[in-house]
Design an enzyme around this catalytic site. Structure first.
Site, short mmCIF file in Angstrom:
data_model
loop_
_atom_site.label_atom_id
_atom_site.label_comp_id
_atom_site.label_asym_id
_atom_site.label_seq_id
_atom_site.Cartn_x
_atom_site.Cartn_y
_atom_site.Cartn_z
N THR A 71 29.47 56.41 76.48
CA THR A 71 29.77 56.94 75.16
C THR A 71 30.93 56.16 74.56
OG1 THR A 71 29.97 59.01 73.91
CG2 THR A 71 31.48 58.73 75.77
N CYS A 118 36.99 62.12 69.01
CA CYS A 118 36.27 63.01 69.92
C CYS A 118 36.79 62.87 71.34
CB CYS A 118 34.77 62.70 69.89
SG CYS A 118 33.92 63.24 68.41
N HIS A 165 30.34 64.96 74.86
CA HIS A 165 31.05 64.27 73.78
C HIS A 165 31.18 65.29 72.66
CE1 HIS A 165 31.31 60.41 71.08
NE2 HIS A 165 31.91 61.43 70.48
#
Length: 214
Positions: free
Chosen positions: A46, A51, A68
């Site tokens: 990711t 985030c 996430h």
């Protein structure tokens, strides 16, 4: 890929699969609002701006997953409200509960957490990254899940590569322009959360975060 526990959960499972030539194995990319769990020798990838991603693994079973998530923005310095925290809570609980359904035990779980950078201007002003970091630390402490490594906040984006079979995590700190498409997804995700809330809701490729907490 391990099966989802229910249709509701499956809507949040990552679906972007590819072969990663750098690591010579199958890989799955997790986007904002998604998670993925695996017990095979694949990698979960990711890219994070404001985030946060939690890599959680049962050290005895070798089963692990990554989520996430982003909390909706609020005023600078504000406390995490119940309305905003539910997104983080949902992301953490759906991942942990999936691991439990596969036989994981709380006392054998360990977590490594990443992200919360100040890289998207609209999110930096509302301190989303800082609130994400505070939330994930508080959640893990409350749930008594060991936090063994972290790379949180600062002013850069991160690419995270998690090897659930071994627990190894590689983290590469990158400039925002290097992953502009991924960061634009974060901005779109933030707008979606604000306008239509979801129901129910580190070798730094220079550093190895296999064990020691930063």
């Amino acid at each position: 890929m391990l099966p989802a526990a229910s249709p509701e959960v499956s809507e949040h499972l990552a679906t972007q699969r590819y072969f990663d030539r750098a690591f010579d194995r199958a890989a799955v990319k997790v986007l904002p609002g998604e998670y993925y769990v695996s017990a095979t020798d694949e990698v979960i990838v990711t890219v994070l701006g404001s985030c946060v991603a939690a890599c959680i693994r049962d050290v005895r079973l070798g089963v692990g997953g990554l989520n996430h998530f982003m909390l909706p923005s609020g005023g600078a310095g504000s406390q995490v409200s119940s309305a905003s925290a539910r997104y983080g809570v949902f992301a953490m609980e759906v991942l942990v509960n999936h691991l439990f359904k596969l036989g994981a035990r709380r006392e054998h779980l360990e977590a490594k957490v990443f992200g919360g950078g100040k890289v998207v201007a609209s999110l930096s002003r509302s301190e989303v990254g800082a609130r994400n970091a505070a939330f994930v630390r508080h959640y893990l402490a409350t749930e008594e899940i060991a936090l063994v490594a972290e790379d949180l906040m600062d002013d850069h984006a991160r690419k995270v590569v998690f090897f659930p079979a071994t627990g190894r995590v590689l983290v590469k700190r990158v400039g925002g322009a290097s992953h502009s498409a991924e960061l634009q997804r974060e901005q779109r995700y933030q707008r979606r959360l604000q306008s239509a809330p979801i129901a129910g809701e580190v070798e730094l490729f220079d550093t190895d975060l296999t064990g020691a907490r930063r």
